[in-house]
Design an enzyme around this catalytic site. Sequence first.
Site, short mmCIF file in Angstrom:
data_model
loop_
_atom_site.label_atom_id
_atom_site.label_comp_id
_atom_site.label_asym_id
_atom_site.label_seq_id
_atom_site.Cartn_x
_atom_site.Cartn_y
_atom_site.Cartn_z
N ASP A 1 101.79 67.71 171.13
CA ASP A 1 102.53 67.65 169.87
C ASP A 1 104.01 67.96 170.04
OD1 ASP A 1 100.63 67.00 167.92
OD2 ASP A 1 99.85 69.03 167.86
C1 BGC Z 1 102.53 73.96 168.60
C2 BGC Z 1 101.49 72.96 168.96
C3 BGC Z 1 100.81 72.47 167.71
C4 BGC Z 1 101.86 71.94 166.74
C5 BGC Z 1 101.29 71.33 165.48
C6 BGC Z 1 103.47 73.40 167.56
O1 BGC Z 1 104.38 74.37 167.16
O2 BGC Z 1 103.24 74.35 169.75
O3 BGC Z 1 100.56 73.55 169.85
O4 BGC Z 1 99.88 71.49 168.02
O5 BGC Z 1 102.76 72.95 166.44
O6 BGC Z 1 100.87 72.23 164.55
C1 NOJ Z 2 97.44 72.26 169.35
C2 NOJ Z 2 97.02 71.13 168.47
O1 NOJ Z 2 96.04 71.57 167.58
C3 NOJ Z 2 96.50 69.97 169.30
O2 NOJ Z 2 96.19 68.90 168.46
C4 NOJ Z 2 97.51 69.58 170.33
O3 NOJ Z 2 96.97 68.53 171.10
C5 NOJ Z 2 97.90 70.75 171.20
N1 NOJ Z 2 98.35 71.83 170.37
C6 NOJ Z 2 98.99 70.40 172.20
O4 NOJ Z 2 100.23 70.27 171.60
#
Ligand code: BGC
Ligand code: NOJ
Length: 814
Positions: free
Chosen positions: A487
């Site tokens: 993400d």
């Molecule tokens: C986090 C991710 C997460 C994303 C979406 C980010 O701040 O680092 O792990 O998937 O937010 O909520």
């Molecule tokens: C947490 C999110 O829930 C997941 O969808 C994502 O793939 C990982 N973070 C990596 O960013």
Amino acid sequence: MQFGYFDDHNREYVITRPDTPLPWINYLGCQAYFGIISNTAGGYSFYRDARLRRITRYRYNNAPFDVGGRYIYVRDDETGDYWSPSWQPTQSGLESYACRHGMGYTTIGAARRGIAASTRYFVPLDENLEIWQFAVTNRRLTPAAVSVFSAVEFCLWDAQDDASNFQRNFSIGEVEMEDGVIYHKTEYRERRDHFAWFACSAETAGFDTQRDVFLGHARGWDRPAAVERGKSFDSVAHGWAPIGSHHVRLVLPPGETRQIIFVLGYHENPPDRKFDPPDSQIVNKETVKPVIAKYLVPENVDGAFGRLRDYWDGLLGICQVATPDIHTDRMVNVWNAYQCMATFNMSRSASFYESGIGRGLGFRDSNQDLLGFVHMIPERARERILDLAATQLPSGGAYHQYQPLTKKGNNDVGSNFNDDPHWLILGVAAYLKETGDWSILAEPAQYDNQPGSEQPLYEHLQRSFQYTLDRLGPHGLPLIGRADWNDCLNLNCFSDTPGQSFQTTTNKDGTVAESIFIGGLFVLAAKELAAIARHSGHAGDAPDYEAAAAKMEETVRRHGWDGEWFLRAYGDFGNKVGSKECAEGKIFIEPQGFCVLAGIGLQDGLARRALDSVRKLLATPHGIVLQQPAYSRYYLHLGEISSYPPGYKENAGIFCHNNPWVMIAEAMAGNGDAAHDYYSRINPSAREGISDVHRCEPYVYAQMIAGRDAPTHGEAKNSWLTGTAAWNYYAITQWILGIRPAYDGLQVAPVIPERWTGFRAVRQFRGVTYRITVRREGPGNRMALAVDGRPVEGDVIPAPSGGRAEVVVEATLA
Ligand code: BGC
Ligand code: NOJ
């Protein structure tokens, strides 16, 4: 250092001191009424949706960390000494303390000055309530006069609004008292048809429902005025902060134990029968009273607890293993499976790191979670798949999340994450392999929840597939969109304004940045779709899917190989990301794992080279970091990944979610030692002895362990709600132990460590119990299989003929 131990026989983790490095939590409930509870009784409850139907209040990120919970106070009425059997909130000195987190229940108990008290908290099956089964024992040689106070603080339902809209909220709180039961009915007068109730099995000496009267001026939960003086105020909340507190007085002869049952519940009335009498404002209690009465009876409560135990025995009994490694057994047989159920129930909404108001059910996350729970609850997995499909957009793309209460997708955390649609294919594939229920493909599902847009699920999968082909970039690789699995790799974002969401901001048109990770994911998904098509009367479609997979594989080899590993992406300027040419972020874990999972490079040595690079450049004793070298500064063209300090989260943290991809890749490459070694590095039970470093619960996976660039290398964060649960479960059970549901039967193909002499497993699969013994006779993975004593070709065991319910499988490895 440890803070407790595993009671494997009872499937409990026993915490023996209250000062765990962080709150170590458990979940209550598995259907509609849920709660989280820490080892010192902190936490909250909600009905279905942690944001929209919050029952009790909890203050996140407080000091002390864990404030607000299911509290009980015990007061010695002779001396005035009072304390909490869960240590919090009074933090009194205790002579003994134990918290037992079990399957859907938690028991916390302690003793002080000859009085022992303990509470078992659980949510009965098929009920919207939680039980606190409290017992107090007088271990003194003289009688003891004791007061017991309960305490919960009610949330005014919408947790977001509750924490912000004080100009209204301080005026709307309402309660009712009747027969010692406290009814919380804020907003019931208007559009809500639900209320909460809090009951007590003992005769009460008093009650309180107004927080600041119960606590007294300028006091916290650690020393409520009512408890200190030994008498409730009988306060009735009008506005401010409604709470529920009962006061019970007991006289206990020496050696005697008394039980008090407290029950906190949620109840709905039909809109036209809300009040009794109908023209009054008094809650109609006709249908709730029998429920209350039932659960104030100890035998009924014990019966409900027994049924809960049976429920978990049933679920966990579906896959049980006995290996030479206790940490493997413990996680597979109990805790990892249990955590997978928590991710099914909660997705990413409510934990001690997810506030319940931020994220709902993620499209990508929920599909991946299926890998971990589909064998335990196939019917609910089916429903989940169809719910997810109904939020899919007509383009084949997806909202990134949907709200559990409404089941509708929303854009709060964006859309156009171009990996999203493929997880639906993989989720459906997992379901089909487990159940053989091909009928799901014909099931109609809407697009974007629009009535009239229904199409068979198979068509949804086709659109998922087509979505990528419609969005190819300059190299013929998939365009990344907002981001892919990572993400935080935001290649079209270019955000320079504080507070802008990395998840919803897009400053580039997105026609250049491509993802090699999605390339690998597409190859895997397209191959699965081809297999699904061939098995389900759509064989004519299969060649197209296979051709597209082959073409993408070729493109990945041509434009996605960096010499010693797979490249990560191309950025908006056509620049490489995750290449030896980059100053920072030269190699990323995701494409190494996923391209191999898709089968790319297994024949010609590319996979081996990529995995060797992982070992050399990314592996640490605490797990495999996400990339190296960590980004030392913020890069406009990379986005959130470079917003994190080095070693945390996506910026070179050990993102436990994708470590299993490398485990599986190693298993596919035939390397059981490496696969299990990586497994052990992040297995929480194997890390129990360094709980002071790891800091999160030793019985569940955390999303992240700080990487080698962080000063706190080895420290875990964000436990419980993470794709790590499903992927580790899948990696160990299906690829290392190799017991793998396949379209045509159960496949048995272990790739275990060389030193293992073998293992045993019992797996229920499509109504048949498979008793599997694997024996090692030589160092390799070459397998000979016998089913019911007869040698069979290959490694897939077809369904037994003649309706036999049990099959004996013997595998020898040489
Ligand atoms: C986090 C991710 C997460 C994303 C979406 C980010 O701040 O680092 O792990 O998937 O937010 O909520
Ligand atoms: C947490 C999110 O829930 C997941 O969808 C994502 O793939 C990982 N973070 C990596 O960013």
